[in-house]
Design a protein around this motif. Structure first.
Motif: not given
Length: 265
Positions: A191-202
């Motif tokens: 999981l990764l919370v991006a700088a714009d507060d959106s979420l990336w995950f694999t």
């Protein structure tokens, strides 16, 4: 060997690790120093061209975090959670919280509370006054694999087969995102919370990168076979990067996930 990559330029050698070292986690702290957790050689700190080994309670270090005070948290896979300061190391291990013998993911929320996922899949939290194991059920899932906190106060927990859990810890309410919502798989790896507060995950099986923003899911396309997508990071320019278990480094360009031409697998 450790290489530093600046977008638009070729990788430059940054440091030389001892022979046979296999990294499991990498973190650049606020001072620019690089911390590397390894599979069997403990923790290393690279700064100003020098590499030094930092004592930890176990030689397998699988997760790293820098908190708001500049302390480094090292999650070990057998020796608990270590907190490192410039001149001190504090071990938070089995006596303080039995589920923390192996720590595979750790994060800190906006209020300063620390969250960790144990190797057993349990989730624990601490506000500085001791660790508490969270009961599983409608809010906190079983078989957790990773945890992050966003700027809105939500806790996101990935699981090994039960999808992605979006949790409002203050209200003790949760929503589960799964294959029925458009996820490629219910197995979440990172999981990764991006700088714009959106979420990336694999996800695993299939290995895919997913972007969740304002309730909308997007899956960047990819034209090559991959194994596990193990690591996620975002650079200062906002580019999201992915590291895979078979040595590939990819980045998000528009709606595609592409290999970086300056890095050879």
């Amino acid at each position: 060997r450790v290489f530093r990559l600046r977008e638009g330029s070729a990788p430059a050698r940054h440091a030389e690790l001892p022979a046979g070292v296999r990294p499991l986690a990498i973190l650049e702290d606020g001072t620019g120093a690089l911390w590397i957790g390894t599979a069997a050689h403990g923790l290393f700190r690279c700064a100003e061209g020098r590499v030094e080994r930092v004592a930890t309670s176990h030689l397998r270090v699988g997760s790293l975090l820098e908190d708001r005070e500049g302390s480094i948290w090292a999650g070990t896979l057998g020796g608990g959670l270590n907190r490192l300061r410039p001149r001190a190391l504090q071990l938070l291990g089995p006596r303080a919280s039995p589920p923390l013998e192996a720590v595979i993911s750790v994060c800190q929320d906006a209020a300063g509370r620390t969250w960790a996922v144990a190797g057993s899949g349990e989730i624990v939290s601490s506000d500085g006054g001791g660790w508490r194991a969270l009961p599983t059920g409608e809010v906190w899932p079983t078989a957790a694999t990773c945890v992050v906190a966003d700027g809105a106060g939500r806790i996101w927990v990935g699981t090994g087969g039960h999808g992605l859990r979006e949790i409002d810890a203050a209200r003790q309410s949760a929503r589960t995102w799964g294959a029925g919502d458009g996820l490629p798989s219910n197995a979440i790896r990172s999981l990764l919370v991006a700088a714009d507060d959106s979420l990336w995950f694999t996800t695993d099986s299939p290995a895919r990168l997913v972007h969740l923003r304002r309730g909308q899911l997007r899956v960047p396309s990819i034209d090559l076979p991959l194994r596990t997508m193990r690591a996620l990071a975002q650079d200062a320019a906002g580019t999201v990067w992915v590291g895979t278990s078979d040595g590939k480094v990819l980045k998000v360009v528009g709606d595609r996930l592409v290999p970086d031409p300056t890095i050879a697998a």
